[in-house]
Design a protein around this motif. Sequence first.
Motif, mmCIF file in Angstrom:
data_model
loop_
_atom_site.group_PDB
_atom_site.id
_atom_site.type_symbol
_atom_site.label_atom_id
_atom_site.label_comp_id
_atom_site.label_asym_id
_atom_site.label_seq_id
_atom_site.Cartn_x
_atom_site.Cartn_y
_atom_site.Cartn_z
ATOM 1 N N HIS A 38 36.510 28.690 43.040
ATOM 2 C CA HIS A 38 36.933 27.489 43.774
ATOM 3 C C HIS A 38 38.159 27.753 44.631
ATOM 4 C CE1 HIS A 38 34.476 24.247 41.921
ATOM 5 N NE2 HIS A 38 34.272 25.210 41.042
ATOM 6 N N PHE A 39 38.855 28.847 44.381
ATOM 7 C CA PHE A 39 40.113 29.063 45.081
ATOM 8 C C PHE A 39 39.843 29.694 46.447
ATOM 9 C CE2 PHE A 39 42.045 30.091 40.616
ATOM 10 C CZ PHE A 39 41.874 28.771 40.242
ATOM 11 N N MET B 91 40.223 15.388 35.626
ATOM 12 C CA MET B 91 39.949 16.432 34.620
ATOM 13 C C MET B 91 41.127 16.508 33.642
ATOM 14 S SD MET B 91 36.942 17.683 35.341
ATOM 15 C CE MET B 91 36.290 19.343 35.481
ATOM 16 N N MET C 250 44.041 28.624 33.508
ATOM 17 C CA MET C 250 44.095 28.213 34.918
ATOM 18 C C MET C 250 42.789 27.576 35.373
ATOM 19 S SD MET C 250 45.937 27.875 37.423
ATOM 20 C CE MET C 250 47.355 28.749 36.763
ATOM 21 N N TYR D 141 36.194 16.361 41.538
ATOM 22 C CA TYR D 141 35.986 16.392 40.080
ATOM 23 C C TYR D 141 36.443 15.110 39.392
ATOM 24 C CZ TYR D 141 34.661 21.283 39.681
ATOM 25 O OH TYR D 141 33.977 22.461 39.745
ATOM 26 N N LEU E 76 38.362 30.127 33.466
ATOM 27 C CA LEU E 76 36.891 30.106 33.385
ATOM 28 C C LEU E 76 36.301 29.314 34.554
ATOM 29 C CD1 LEU E 76 34.201 30.615 31.894
ATOM 30 C CD2 LEU E 76 34.673 28.597 30.496
ATOM 31 N N ILE F 39 38.153 23.068 27.761
ATOM 32 C CA ILE F 39 37.295 23.698 26.742
ATOM 33 C C ILE F 39 37.838 25.057 26.291
ATOM 34 C CG2 ILE F 39 35.646 24.752 28.393
ATOM 35 C CD1 ILE F 39 33.471 23.819 26.248
ATOM 36 N N LYS G 5 41.857 22.335 49.009
ATOM 37 C CA LYS G 5 42.138 22.288 47.562
ATOM 38 C C LYS G 5 42.176 20.850 47.053
ATOM 39 C CE LYS G 5 44.653 26.619 47.340
ATOM 40 N NZ LYS G 5 45.943 27.275 47.198
ATOM 41 N N CYS H 78 41.799 24.590 34.242
ATOM 42 C CA CYS H 78 41.356 24.336 32.848
ATOM 43 C C CYS H 78 40.277 23.272 32.747
ATOM 44 C CB CYS H 78 42.554 23.910 32.000
ATOM 45 S SG CYS H 78 43.339 22.406 32.617
ATOM 46 N N GLY H 79 40.077 22.454 33.812
ATOM 47 C CA GLY H 79 39.085 21.391 33.727
ATOM 48 C C GLY H 79 39.418 20.463 32.570
ATOM 49 N N ASP I 14 38.692 19.534 46.876
ATOM 50 C CA ASP I 14 37.945 20.153 45.779
ATOM 51 C C ASP I 14 38.314 19.481 44.453
ATOM 52 O OD1 ASP I 14 36.174 22.677 45.215
ATOM 53 O OD2 ASP I 14 37.645 22.578 43.598
ATOM 54 N N ALA I 15 39.630 19.297 44.240
ATOM 55 C CA ALA I 15 40.095 18.695 42.986
ATOM 56 C C ALA I 15 39.604 17.257 42.870
ATOM 57 C CB ALA I 15 41.616 18.749 42.929
ATOM 58 N N SER J 153 43.030 18.573 39.386
ATOM 59 C CA SER J 153 42.295 17.297 39.355
ATOM 60 C C SER J 153 42.881 16.360 38.311
ATOM 61 C CB SER J 153 40.809 17.563 39.058
ATOM 62 O OG SER J 153 40.201 16.408 38.533
ATOM 63 N N ASP K 184 48.763 24.134 41.243
ATOM 64 C CA ASP K 184 47.863 24.954 42.052
ATOM 65 C C ASP K 184 47.928 26.392 41.547
ATOM 66 O OD1 ASP K 184 46.538 26.398 43.988
ATOM 67 O OD2 ASP K 184 47.916 25.898 45.608
ATOM 68 N N ALA K 185 46.778 27.013 41.380
ATOM 69 C CA ALA K 185 46.693 28.374 40.836
ATOM 70 C C ALA K 185 47.569 29.377 41.578
ATOM 71 C CB ALA K 185 45.240 28.837 40.893
HETATM 72 C C1 LIG Z 1 34.104 24.586 37.529
HETATM 73 S S1 LIG Z 1 35.569 23.801 36.976
HETATM 74 C C2 LIG Z 1 35.952 24.761 35.523
HETATM 75 C C3 LIG Z 1 36.734 23.982 34.490
HETATM 76 C C4 LIG Z 1 36.917 24.667 33.153
HETATM 77 N N1 LIG Z 1 37.623 25.919 33.283
HETATM 78 C C5 LIG Z 1 35.583 24.890 32.480
HETATM 79 O O1 LIG Z 1 35.047 26.012 32.578
HETATM 80 O O2 LIG Z 1 35.038 23.954 31.880
HETATM 81 C C6 LIG Z 1 36.794 24.352 38.137
HETATM 82 C C7 LIG Z 1 38.152 23.700 37.911
HETATM 83 O O3 LIG Z 1 39.108 24.346 38.772
HETATM 84 C C8 LIG Z 1 39.992 23.340 39.235
HETATM 85 N N2 LIG Z 1 40.647 23.827 40.456
HETATM 86 C C9 LIG Z 1 40.078 23.976 41.673
HETATM 87 N N3 LIG Z 1 40.993 24.471 42.538
HETATM 88 C C10 LIG Z 1 42.154 24.647 41.845
HETATM 89 C C11 LIG Z 1 43.444 25.173 42.176
HETATM 90 N N4 LIG Z 1 43.714 25.600 43.423
HETATM 91 N N5 LIG Z 1 44.387 25.241 41.213
HETATM 92 C C12 LIG Z 1 44.106 24.823 39.939
HETATM 93 N N6 LIG Z 1 42.897 24.325 39.564
HETATM 94 C C13 LIG Z 1 41.937 24.236 40.508
HETATM 95 C C14 LIG Z 1 39.098 22.137 39.476
HETATM 96 O O4 LIG Z 1 39.837 20.934 39.564
HETATM 97 C C15 LIG Z 1 38.186 22.207 38.255
HETATM 98 O O5 LIG Z 1 38.705 21.479 37.164
#
Ligand SMILES: C[S@@+](CC[C@H](N)C(=O)[O-])C[C@H]1O[C@@H](n2cnc3c(N)ncnc32)[C@H](O)[C@@H]1O
Length: 304
Positions: free
Chosen positions: A125-126, A80, A51, A14, A120, A57, A7, A53-54, A10-11, A77, A103-104
């Motif tokens: 990614h989880f 982000m 959740m 970004y 979204l 958006i 995790k 949220c990047g 991955d974060a 991240s 963390d989600a």
């Molecule tokens: C593909 S991006 C999507 C961002 C946003 N929702 C969008 O559609 O523009 C995936 C996002 O999930 C976040 N992410 C990945 N693993 C995560 C976790 N375990 N908990 C919370 N966020 C996480 C990443 O950091 C990244 O910002």
Amino acid sequence: MPDADYKQRDAESYDDVAGAFDDLADRYTLPVAEALARAVAPAKRKLIYDMGCGTGIVARAAAAAGPETKVVGIDLSDGMLKTARERARSAGLDSRVSFVKGDASATGLPAGSADAYVSLYAYSHFPDPDSAAVEAFRMLAPGGVIAVAIGSGPPLLSAAGAARAASHATALLARRRGLERSAAGNLVNHVREHLHTTDEEMIATWASEVRNPVSRLKRMIGAAGFTDLASDWTGRQFVIPTVEEFWTLETTLSTWSRKFMARATPEELGRLKAAYWEDCGKVLRQGGRLVYRIGAGIVTARKP
Ligand SMILES: C[S@@+](CC[C@H](N)C(=O)[O-])C[C@H]1O[C@@H](n2cnc3c(N)ncnc32)[C@H](O)[C@@H]1O
């Protein structure tokens, strides 16, 4: 690899692309983000969690729906989240949209604290998406609604699915003849060809391993305790005019490629980029096209 390390990596992948990601989100993702926000009837909600949220958006789209609606975006991240805060401030939404690192699967947010939850393009990614759905259930108050969107083609038994199936063979032929390249699989192919890639897990595998990620998502949301499950699909196709824009799009959106590229030497990257430019440039010179198909299956449900 332990989930926590996965995790974190991955974060971090970004952090440095947050600006480019945000530009692409504005250009290509907005209609999908708005459709997802609409799925929870945001004007009727007091507090919505977004959740993964990047750069925010969906959070901004949801908050724009009603002056009483507050949104909290959650992401792991730092890069982000920083861009998300800046964007909310410049949109004049910072009194109603805020962002926290979390963390989600274990947010630390209070039980029953929100009346809607959206996500979204993050569940894929989880590594443990089932526990993220359980955490969503915990955070929502009774009667609260959830809408989770995952990257997917249209359902086969739909008008969009029939159109996609009809164009599939033509697209395949165009690809073989060097007249089409499609994001972000095109970059993945180049990375495989030009960089040293290992079997190491670079993306959460559940979404790529199941045949139908939308029905898997539906099952996990149902198993978490939600009822009234339904799903919908939205998507469109963009033709990208230049190799430069296609490169930016693919290198920003392909997490798998980004992680291997981050490890490559400058010489290896130089060779990869030269080959990519040559290949995509040739496609355009021959009258072909560079395509980005964006689509999302949206699963909605309610906490009884
Ligand atoms: C593909 S991006 C999507 C961002 C946003 N929702 C969008 O559609 O523009 C995936 C996002 O999930 C976040 N992410 C990945 N693993 C995560 C976790 N375990 N908990 C919370 N966020 C996480 C990443 O950091 C990244 O910002």
